[in-house]
Design a protein around this motif. Sequence first.
Motif, short mmCIF file in Angstrom:
data_model
loop_
_atom_site.label_atom_id
_atom_site.label_comp_id
_atom_site.label_asym_id
_atom_site.label_seq_id
_atom_site.Cartn_x
_atom_site.Cartn_y
_atom_site.Cartn_z
N THR A 127 4.23 -5.63 14.77
CA THR A 127 4.82 -5.49 13.50
C THR A 127 6.06 -4.38 13.48
O THR A 127 5.76 -3.46 14.10
N PRO A 128 7.22 -4.71 13.20
CA PRO A 128 8.16 -3.60 13.24
C PRO A 128 7.72 -2.51 12.35
O PRO A 128 7.16 -2.44 11.28
N LYS A 129 8.38 -1.40 12.74
CA LYS A 129 7.55 0.04 11.99
C LYS A 129 7.56 0.18 10.44
O LYS A 129 6.83 0.54 10.10
N GLN A 130 8.65 -0.09 9.99
CA GLN A 130 9.18 0.06 8.67
C GLN A 130 8.23 -0.89 7.92
O GLN A 130 7.49 -0.41 6.79
N GLU A 131 7.91 -2.21 8.30
CA GLU A 131 7.00 -3.20 7.85
C GLU A 131 5.70 -2.74 7.96
O GLU A 131 4.71 -2.71 6.84
N ALA A 132 5.21 -2.00 9.33
CA ALA A 132 3.98 -1.75 9.03
C ALA A 132 3.69 -0.49 8.26
O ALA A 132 2.40 -0.45 7.72
N GLN A 133 4.64 0.41 8.12
CA GLN A 133 4.52 1.55 7.21
C GLN A 133 4.34 1.05 5.78
O GLN A 133 3.56 1.83 5.05
N ASP A 134 5.03 0.16 5.41
CA ASP A 134 5.04 -0.30 3.93
C ASP A 134 3.85 -0.76 3.73
O ASP A 134 3.31 -0.76 2.61
N LYS A 135 3.50 -1.65 4.60
CA LYS A 135 1.92 -2.31 4.39
C LYS A 135 0.89 -1.44 4.25
O LYS A 135 -0.12 -1.51 3.65
N ALA A 136 0.99 -0.31 5.46
CA ALA A 136 -0.01 0.52 5.14
C ALA A 136 -0.02 1.50 4.16
O ALA A 136 -1.25 1.74 3.76
N GLN A 137 0.93 1.82 3.54
CA GLN A 137 1.19 2.52 2.21
C GLN A 137 0.58 1.59 1.20
O GLN A 137 -0.21 2.11 0.38
N ALA A 138 0.78 0.27 1.11
CA ALA A 138 0.26 -0.44 0.04
C ALA A 138 -1.13 -0.73 0.25
O ALA A 138 -1.71 -0.69 -0.97
N LEU A 139 -1.80 -0.64 1.40
CA LEU A 139 -3.32 -0.77 1.50
C LEU A 139 -3.98 0.33 1.13
O LEU A 139 -4.95 0.47 0.65
N LEU A 140 -3.35 1.57 1.54
CA LEU A 140 -3.83 2.79 1.13
C LEU A 140 -4.05 2.83 -0.33
O LEU A 140 -4.93 3.33 -1.17
N ASP A 141 -3.12 2.60 -1.03
CA ASP A 141 -2.94 2.36 -2.62
C ASP A 141 -4.03 1.41 -3.00
O ASP A 141 -4.74 1.75 -4.02
N ARG A 142 -4.14 0.29 -2.25
CA ARG A 142 -5.33 -0.69 -2.88
C ARG A 142 -6.63 -0.07 -2.68
O ARG A 142 -7.43 -0.45 -3.66
N VAL A 143 -7.13 0.93 -1.61
CA VAL A 143 -8.18 1.29 -1.58
C VAL A 143 -8.27 2.80 -2.13
O VAL A 143 -9.40 3.34 -2.18
N GLY A 144 -7.32 3.17 -2.93
CA GLY A 144 -7.44 4.17 -3.73
C GLY A 144 -7.07 5.50 -3.14
O GLY A 144 -7.39 6.60 -3.67
N VAL A 145 -6.38 5.77 -2.04
CA VAL A 145 -6.13 6.85 -1.16
C VAL A 145 -4.79 7.05 -0.93
O VAL A 145 -4.23 7.78 -0.03
N ALA A 146 -3.78 6.25 -1.86
CA ALA A 146 -2.11 6.50 -1.37
C ALA A 146 -1.79 7.84 -1.45
O ALA A 146 -1.07 8.12 -0.36
N ASN A 147 -2.38 8.90 -2.14
CA ASN A 147 -1.61 10.37 -1.96
C ASN A 147 -2.46 11.02 -0.75
O ASN A 147 -2.14 12.14 -0.72
N GLN A 148 -3.12 10.47 -0.06
CA GLN A 148 -3.61 11.10 1.05
C GLN A 148 -2.80 10.70 2.58
O GLN A 148 -3.52 11.04 3.50
N ALA A 149 -2.01 9.68 2.29
CA ALA A 149 -1.17 9.10 3.24
C ALA A 149 -0.90 10.07 4.71
O ALA A 149 -0.95 9.79 5.74
N HIS A 150 -0.54 11.35 4.21
CA HIS A 150 0.19 12.30 5.22
C HIS A 150 -0.91 13.40 5.92
O HIS A 150 -0.66 14.14 6.42
#
Length: 261
Positions: A127-150
């Motif tokens: 997957t292209p990097k930006q797409e992978a990052q957007d998807k990762a961020q959306a999935l972290l949001d879905r499981v409730g840990v979006a604010n822990q990404a970094h």
Amino acid sequence: MSNVSVTKDAGGPESAPSDLVVLNNVNKHFGALHVLQDIDLTIASGEVVVVIGPSGSGKSTLCRTINRLETIDSGHIAIDEKPLPEEGKELAQLRADVGMVFQSFNLFAHKTVLENVMLGQLKVRRTPKQEAQDKAQALLDRVGVANQAHKYPAQLSGGQQQRVAIARALAMDPKVMLFDEPTSALDPEMINEVLEVMQQLARDGMTMVVVTHEMGFARSAANRVVFMSDGRIVEEAAPEQFFNNPRSDRAKDFLSKILQH
Ligand SMILES: Nc1ncnc2c1ncn2[C@@H]1O[C@H](COP(=O)(O)OP(=O)(O)OP(=O)(O)O)[C@@H](O)[C@H]1O
Ligand SMILES: [Mg+2]
């Protein structure tokens, strides 16, 4: 695609189009130990199957054969009508199609949470990097840990790490998710947050095989309970039927022990 509609229980012993995971007469030994004995198990697309049974009955081994972390001695396993590949690229593809979440989270310690969820997308799915990052961020949001990404995994609680592990598996768009005691290493107050993510996944229609001692989850989320003992599937039933009216003595004995807790 056939224009005949097929319901989940319309199939006989032959596999029906909705059968996503099919194990036929699977046997496995560890030396003299016959750890999986004549296992027949069919899991339909969208079905949630909870596997329970005493310690050592073969539950983890069963899960591990489905994504070929363990080989089998005889029998057949197919995912989406394709036999499990032996090795190479096809095996990597299979592993990506079969998401696995273990008791220990197995996140990469030296990568951030976001990078952990991006990695498989970049390496396996290309997957292209930006797409992978957007998807990762959306999935972290879905499981409730979006604010822990970094953050790094060690900076998260066990429950948060396990939710990241679920997001990481989901990032590969798996056809089926296997969970092997995903909450048993967690402090009690963190169990529910992980079970809630799994409940939501089940409601969203994910095909799931879940080894767990969480009987509340089994009752509320499972379409079917599979009870294993000594390497065999001893009993399979809808949760209500299994918990209220187990047929085999071994299941009755097992339930009487765990329900005392
Ligand atoms: N790699 C291995 N080599 C030899 N024996 C093994 C191996 N893995 C598992 N076993 C044995 O196979 C049997 C089934 O193990 P498995 O881990 O599948 O059981 P389980 O039902 O998941 O148990 P638990 O509830 O304790 O996790 C056990 O007797 C175990 O000791
Ligand atoms: Mg196990």
